[in-house]
Design an enzyme around this catalytic site. Sequence first.
Site, short mmCIF file in Angstrom:
data_model
loop_
_atom_site.label_atom_id
_atom_site.label_comp_id
_atom_site.label_asym_id
_atom_site.label_seq_id
_atom_site.Cartn_x
_atom_site.Cartn_y
_atom_site.Cartn_z
N ASP A 223 -0.37 5.21 0.90
CA ASP A 223 -0.69 6.16 1.97
C ASP A 223 -0.73 5.45 3.32
O ASP A 223 -1.50 4.52 3.52
CB ASP A 223 -2.04 6.82 1.70
CG ASP A 223 -2.04 7.69 0.47
OD1 ASP A 223 -1.30 8.68 0.44
OD2 ASP A 223 -2.78 7.37 -0.49
N ASP B 216 0.85 -1.18 0.00
CA ASP B 216 0.00 0.00 0.00
C ASP B 216 0.89 1.24 0.00
O ASP B 216 2.10 1.16 0.27
CB ASP B 216 -0.89 -0.03 1.24
CG ASP B 216 -1.81 1.17 1.33
OD1 ASP B 216 -2.53 1.43 0.37
OD2 ASP B 216 -1.76 1.86 2.36
N ASP C 236 -1.58 -0.54 5.96
CA ASP C 236 -1.83 0.08 7.26
C ASP C 236 -3.30 0.08 7.66
O ASP C 236 -3.62 0.54 8.75
CB ASP C 236 -1.33 1.52 7.25
CG ASP C 236 -2.19 2.42 6.36
OD1 ASP C 236 -2.27 2.13 5.15
OD2 ASP C 236 -2.79 3.38 6.87
#
Length: 330
Positions: A16, A14, A209
Site C-alpha cells: 500500500d 511494501d 512509503d
Amino acid sequence: MTTLRSAYDVLLLDLDGTVYQGEDPIVGAVEALKGGSEKQYFVTNNASRSPEHVAAHLRRLGFDTSEEFVVTSAQVAARMLAEKLTPGASVVVVGTEALVDEISNVGLTPVRSAEGSPAAVVQGHNVDTGWKALAEAAFAIRAGAIWVATNIDATLPVERGLAPGNGSMVAAVRHATGAEPDVAGKPAAPIMRDAIRLSSASAPLVVGDRLDTDIAGANTTGIPSLLVLSGVSSAVDALRAIESERPTHIGFDLDVLNQPADVSSVGAKPGWSATVGAGVLTVAHDGSTPVVALDGLLTAASVGWASTGWETIEVVGSGVDELRDLLEAR
C-alpha cells in the site's frame, strides 16, 4: 549502467502506497520493477488478505509474482503464537477470515469469543471490526490471554486518502485493558526477519512509503532502505525524520531503482547547498547545474538530519519551484 537495485539480491517491497494505492497501481510501478535480476518479495503489514489474494491482486495490476513471494503480518503473527502456545490452543481472532486461516495453518484453534478461557488474542485489520469484536479481545486479554497485533499502523492509504488502520483499533483495546501487544509487523523486527529467512537474502533492500513502519523496520534490523514518496510519508516528513526512521535512499517513485545509487543516496549534490540558521533550514541552488528537485531534497536531508533548532524550510534559487512546492507547502 550500474543501478541501485543491482547492489541487492532481494527487494523487500511494501504494498500500500509503494506499488499500489487501494485497487490501482502506482503510476509507473509495474514498469519500474521489470527487468531486474534480484528476487522481489512483497512484505505487507496488512493482515486482511491471504498471500494468494495479494498475489492475485498484484498479477491483475500487471506485476509478475506469486503467493510464495508474499509475506504478510498475519503469517508472522500466527508463527509467533505457534511458538508460544501448545498445539490446538484457542486464539481469539479479531480480523478477517484470512487471519483465521493463518491461525489454523499453524495448528492453533481460531475462535471469535473470549468464552472458554482462550490462550491468546490476535488482532489484524478488518474493515468490519466493531465493538463486539473489540470487547471479546478485551475480555480475553484481561483474563490473561497473550495478545499479538499483526501491526500498529495508525492509518491505511486507500484511494480516497488515509483511513484508520489496525493500529487505531489496537489503541482502543490498549486503552480498555492497559495491556501492550507483541507486534508482528513493521516496524517490529519479526516480519523483516521472516522475510529475510524466506527469501534467503544476503543483501536485501527494504522499499516502502512510510517512515514509521517500512524505514523504521529496516533500521530495526540493520537493512538499507529506500523511501518512495508515492504514499504516506512526504518530502517534509523525510526532512524531519527522527534518527530511527531515516532512509538510506529517497526517490519520488520506484523508477529510482533503475538509476545509479548516487541519484537517490542522501548527501550533498552538485549545485545545491543547505544551511541552518535562525530556526530556518535553507536549501539553495547556485545555477551551476540543471535543477533536479530530488537532488535538492537529498542535500537538505543530509544537513537537516545533522542539525537541530530549525523549524521552517526555505528554498531559494532560480527554477526551484518544484522543490519549493514540496518543502514549503507544509
